[in-house]
Design an enzyme around this catalytic site. Structure first.
Site, PDB file in Angstrom:
ATOM      1  N   ASP A  80       0.833  -1.199   0.000  1.00 32.03           N
ATOM      2  CA  ASP A  80       0.000   0.000   0.000  1.00 32.03           C
ATOM      3  C   ASP A  80       0.876   1.261   0.000  1.00 32.03           C
ATOM      4  O   ASP A  80       1.995   1.258   0.513  1.00 32.03           O
ATOM      5  CB  ASP A  80      -0.889  -0.034   1.255  1.00 32.03           C
ATOM      6  N   GLU A 138      -2.437   6.201  -8.426  1.00 37.27           N
ATOM      7  CA  GLU A 138      -3.324   7.118  -7.698  1.00 37.27           C
ATOM      8  C   GLU A 138      -3.362   8.458  -8.405  1.00 37.27           C
ATOM      9  O   GLU A 138      -2.336   8.982  -8.837  1.00 37.27           O
ATOM     10  CB  GLU A 138      -2.839   7.302  -6.262  1.00 37.27           C
ATOM     11  N   HIS A 189      -8.419   9.891   3.671  1.00 34.14           N
ATOM     12  CA  HIS A 189      -7.786   8.982   4.618  1.00 34.14           C
ATOM     13  C   HIS A 189      -8.092   9.454   6.031  1.00 34.14           C
ATOM     14  O   HIS A 189      -8.206  10.651   6.292  1.00 34.14           O
ATOM     15  CB  HIS A 189      -6.277   8.939   4.396  1.00 34.14           C
ATOM     16  N   GLY A 190      -8.183   8.493   6.955  1.00 34.16           N
ATOM     17  CA  GLY A 190      -8.594   8.827   8.307  1.00 34.16           C
ATOM     18  C   GLY A 190     -10.114   8.863   8.395  1.00 34.16           C
ATOM     19  O   GLY A 190     -10.821   8.487   7.463  1.00 34.16           O
ATOM     20  N   THR A 243      -8.209   2.771   9.278  1.00 33.35           N
ATOM     21  CA  THR A 243      -8.380   3.509  10.528  1.00 33.35           C
ATOM     22  C   THR A 243      -9.323   2.808  11.496  1.00 33.35           C
ATOM     23  O   THR A 243      -9.041   2.728  12.703  1.00 33.35           O
ATOM     24  CB  THR A 243      -8.891   4.933  10.246  1.00 33.35           C
TER      25      THR A 243
END
Length: 291
Positions: A80, A138, A189-190, A243
């Site tokens: 990742d 990405e 993210h998160g 997360t």
């Protein structure tokens, strides 16, 4: 046994997706493996650069491979968020099934150049070693944190006008030769306190139509089940969760240690933390697989 590529193809055909869960301890790997085994579903263990450094690159590959061979289980390993060609090469050489070159913060031309270099190496390695390696690119920055957040990460793309454009995605895929693409479609993210922003399912569909290869949803911790299912129907083939697993592990460990302050055997006080992670994996797999 079917390859990861074949499992992804099957998921796309069935309008479902494969769960991708990060791990940096043996507890995490077993939590992911046991949940997927119980549900008879393919699964991907993800390991970022930091997570790989903690466990060991070749050690991670050996552990996942041993589980797959011993159980006959469809469990795969992904490198990742990898930020250099050298570390992409390291993961491929070590035995990972797929790799992600994360050039989301680079200018488009530089992102294409570096991603193509990684894809070319993976393709050459696959041909020489008869081992199929998938490469993901990405396009669109969505932050880099794996925490509970009070505000959108600085620089993360959540406004529709700044999300990944279908025409940019088409050029990126055509010029790099990647197998999969992770776009910015309102995901971060998160996790945001109170819930993450809504995913732009329409943008997912437009990108999917433009590029014709599987899409990957990063940062799915905190997204609603409705949003995740909608994104899968629109073209998402792999869903990343991290997360929520980390939060579950921490909470399970703290509870275990507080309830028995005399226990000193790690395999005993770590077990509730592992089971807490497994519960999250099972919940997410039900959403992702349409069960």
């Amino acid at each position: 046994m079917l390859s990861l590529r074949e499992h992804i193809k099957s998921a796309v055909s069935n309008k479902t997706a494969i769960g991708h869960f990060n791990a940096c301890t043996i507890d995490g790997i077993w939590a992911i493996a046991d949940a997927a085994k119980e549900m008879n579903l393919p699964v991907i263990v993800g390991a970022s650069e930091g997570e790989r450094d903690y466990v060991g690159v070749r050690q991670l590959a050996a552990i996942v491979k041993s589980i797959r061979e011993e159980r006959g289980q469809a469990i795969f390993l992904n490198a990742d968020h990898t930020y250099s060609f050298e570390r992409v090469k390291e993961a491929i050489d070590a035995g990972f099934d797929s790799v992600i070159f994360d050039g989301a913060q680079l200018p488009l031309d530089e992102n294409i150049k570096m991603t193509k270099k990684c894809a070319d190496y993976a393709r050459s390695f696959s041909q020489k070693n008869e081992r199929d390696i998938l490469v993901e690119g990405e396009l669109g920055y969505i932050g880099a944190s794996s925490k509970v957040l009070n505000e959108i990460p600085a620089g993360a793309i959540t406004k529709e006008e700044h999300m990944t454009k279908p025409e940019d995605a088409e050029r990126f895929v055509r010029e790099t030769g990647v197998d999969m693409l992770a776009p910015a479609v309102g995901n971060i993210h998160g996790m945001m306190r109170g819930g993450d922003p809504a995913l732009n399912v329409k943008r997912v569909a437009l990108i999917s139509e433009a590029i014709g290869i599987p899409l990957v949803l990063h940062g799915a911790s905190g997204n609603s089940a409705e949003d995740i299912r909608g994104a899968i129907k629109a073209g998402i083939a792999i869903v990343h969760v991290n997360t929520e697993l980390r939060l579950a592990y921490r909470a399970g460990l703290m509870k275990s240690l507080s309830e028995d302050t005399e226990e000193v055997s790690p395999y005993k006080y770590l077990k509730p933390a592992k089971l807490a992670m497994r519960h999250v994996v099972e919940e997410k797999l039900r959403i992702i697989s349409g069960l």
